[in-house]
Enzyme design. Structure first.
Site, mmCIF file in Angstrom:
data_model
loop_
_atom_site.group_PDB
_atom_site.id
_atom_site.type_symbol
_atom_site.label_atom_id
_atom_site.label_comp_id
_atom_site.label_asym_id
_atom_site.label_seq_id
_atom_site.Cartn_x
_atom_site.Cartn_y
_atom_site.Cartn_z
ATOM 1 C CE LYS A 106 2.052 -17.548 -2.935
ATOM 2 N NZ LYS A 106 1.136 -18.707 -3.087
ATOM 3 C CE1 TYR A 137 -3.473 -2.682 0.642
ATOM 4 C CE2 TYR A 137 -4.624 -0.658 1.184
ATOM 5 C CZ TYR A 137 -4.647 -1.992 0.862
ATOM 6 O OH TYR A 137 -5.852 -2.635 0.751
ATOM 7 C CG ASP A 179 -1.749 -20.108 -1.585
ATOM 8 O OD1 ASP A 179 -1.209 -20.101 -0.456
ATOM 9 O OD2 ASP A 179 -1.223 -20.671 -2.574
ATOM 10 C CG ASP A 224 -13.772 -7.097 2.078
ATOM 11 O OD1 ASP A 224 -13.489 -6.369 3.051
ATOM 12 O OD2 ASP A 224 -14.327 -6.673 1.040
ATOM 13 C CG ASP A 274 -8.089 -4.792 1.801
ATOM 14 O OD1 ASP A 274 -9.053 -4.364 2.455
ATOM 15 O OD2 ASP A 274 -8.007 -4.723 0.555
HETATM 16 C C1 IPM Z 1 -10.385 -1.176 4.051
HETATM 17 C C2 IPM Z 1 -10.606 -0.604 2.690
HETATM 18 C C3 IPM Z 1 -9.419 0.282 2.321
HETATM 19 C C4 IPM Z 1 -8.182 -0.584 2.311
HETATM 20 C C5 IPM Z 1 -9.568 1.041 0.992
HETATM 21 C C6 IPM Z 1 -10.847 1.847 0.930
HETATM 22 C C7 IPM Z 1 -8.363 1.897 0.698
HETATM 23 O O1 IPM Z 1 -10.807 -1.602 1.755
HETATM 24 O O2 IPM Z 1 -10.291 -0.408 5.020
HETATM 25 O O3 IPM Z 1 -10.305 -2.401 4.191
HETATM 26 O O4 IPM Z 1 -7.891 -1.239 1.303
HETATM 27 O O5 IPM Z 1 -7.494 -0.612 3.311
HETATM 28 MN MN MN Z 2 -10.901 -3.616 2.591
#
Ligand code: IPM
Ligand code: MN
Length: 354
Positions: free
Chosen positions: A190, A142, A222, A250, A246
């Site tokens: 990884k 990032y 993975d 999700d 990240d």
């Molecule tokens: C999160 C979001 C952010 C990230 C984006 C919006 C930059 O997806 O907080 O998880 O990737 O960190």
């Molecule tokens: Mn995110």
């Protein structure tokens, strides 16, 4: 206590979910006799529209002068569909994380008993799943330099960079959380491909003898992606780099049944920040349908982590549990046709705290 909170609603559904969290914070302060003051700041696309800068200096000042930051969401399709845009809302979030020194993002994942049937995974797999993902937040791909495009525009590059000091700092938290929980630490990397991952492993191996009670396990990302879905109860504490964290969180939200349920705390050097893990959900903005629970649970984390007010945090959690059990929930987790508007969920929770 006198609590000074910076409030950054951000984009999309940000303002409406933040409003519900504020109701919960007000009710909690009233119940426990704390006073609270809010200072609002702009961030993201909203801030670009106002000032041209996704994280204005004024917003940074507000954050630095507060005890904690409550943050909604960032992102706007006007920018997503325009890869040429010079400033992007997400830059505001990254800059804020960096400038506030928020190197650790804590994302707890646990299920609500009355919602396990909403998970696309089999009930017996998810019921009782309870782990925390500790995501490194201010390093890795990032932020690594160089990042950009070649002069002819035909090549683009990102760099994944980690220093040993950054790895140590985040993994120390991993060990400490494992000791407070079930003594199991999974380091996700990884290392079969990436040099940074090999430095992570080497560093953790050096640290491990100082935490003899912690059972350390290394897992390729993975494989971890598969295992999270196949056997979520395997995990206790996961520690991992920025981008893997990240993506995996999700994915982990699927276990609970909705992305709208997962809160997070970012802690670090100058202050701490609390935000739902979901994004700005622009399709729902202004419609009063977005799930406020992740943001309200982030406010609970704020009481616990930033103010060390455990009972206050617990009373928010209890009220959230009650709303889920009573079915006073938004459309993403409601039974057919029984969805409540965002604001009514917020009202119900605030009333139940008081
Ligand atoms: C999160 C979001 C952010 C990230 C984006 C919006 C930059 O997806 O907080 O998880 O990737 O960190
Ligand atoms: Mn995110």
């Amino acid at each position: 206590m006198d609590l000074k909170i910076a409030v950054l609603p951000g984009d999309g559904i940000g303002p409406e979910i933040i409003e519900q969290a504020i109701k919960a914070i007000d009710a909690t302060c009233k119940k426990y006799g704390h006073t609270v003051g809010y200072t609002y700041g702009s961030v993201g696309a909203t801030a670009i529209d106002k000032t041209g800068n996704p994280y204005p200096e004024e917003t940074h000042r507000i954050c630095m002068q507060s005890d904690a930051v409550l943050f909604g969401a960032i992102g706007d399709p006007r920018f997503d569909n325009n890869p040429q845009a010079k400033v992007r809302p997400e830059q505001g979030l990254l800059e804020m994380r960096k400038k506030l020194g928020l190197y650790a993002n804590l994302r707890p994942v646990s299920t609500f008993k009355s919602l396990v049937h909403r998970s696309p995974l089999r009930q017996e797999l998810v019921e009782g799943a309870d782990f925390i993902c500790i995501r490194e937040l201010t390093g890795g791909i990032y932020f690594g330099q160089p990042q950009g495009r070649s002069e002819d525009g035909q090549t683009a590059f990102d760099s994944c960079v980690y220093t040993k000091a950054e790895i140590k700092r985040i993994c120390r938290l991993g060990f400490e959380y494992a000791m407070k929980r079930r003594n199991k630490l999974t380091v996700v990397d990884k290392a079969n491909v990436l040099a940074t991952s090999r430095l992570w492993r080497e560093t953790v191996q050096e640290m491990a003898p100082a935490y003899p009670q912690v059972n350390v396990e290394y897992m390729f990302v993975d494989n971890a992606a598969m295992k999270l879905i196949q056997q979520p109860k395997h995990f206790d504490v996961i520690v991992t780099e920025n981008m893997f964290g990240d993506i995996l969180t999700d994915e982990a939200s699927v276990i609970t049944g909705s992305l709208g349920l997962l809160p997070s705390a970012s802690i670090g050097i100058h202050t701490s920040l609390f935000e739902p893990i979901h994004g700005s959900y622009p399709q729902a903005a202004g419609k009063n349908v977005a799930n406020p629970l992740a943001t309200i649970l982030s406010a609970a984390m704020m009481f616990e982590y930033a103010f060390n007010l455990k009972a206050a945090g617990a009373s928010i959690r209890q009220a959230v549990d009650r709303s889920v059990e009573a079915g006073i929930v938004t459309e993403d987790i409601a039974e057919d046709g029984q969805a409540y508007p965002t604001s009514e969920v917020g009202d119900f929770i605030a009333k139940n705290i008081g």
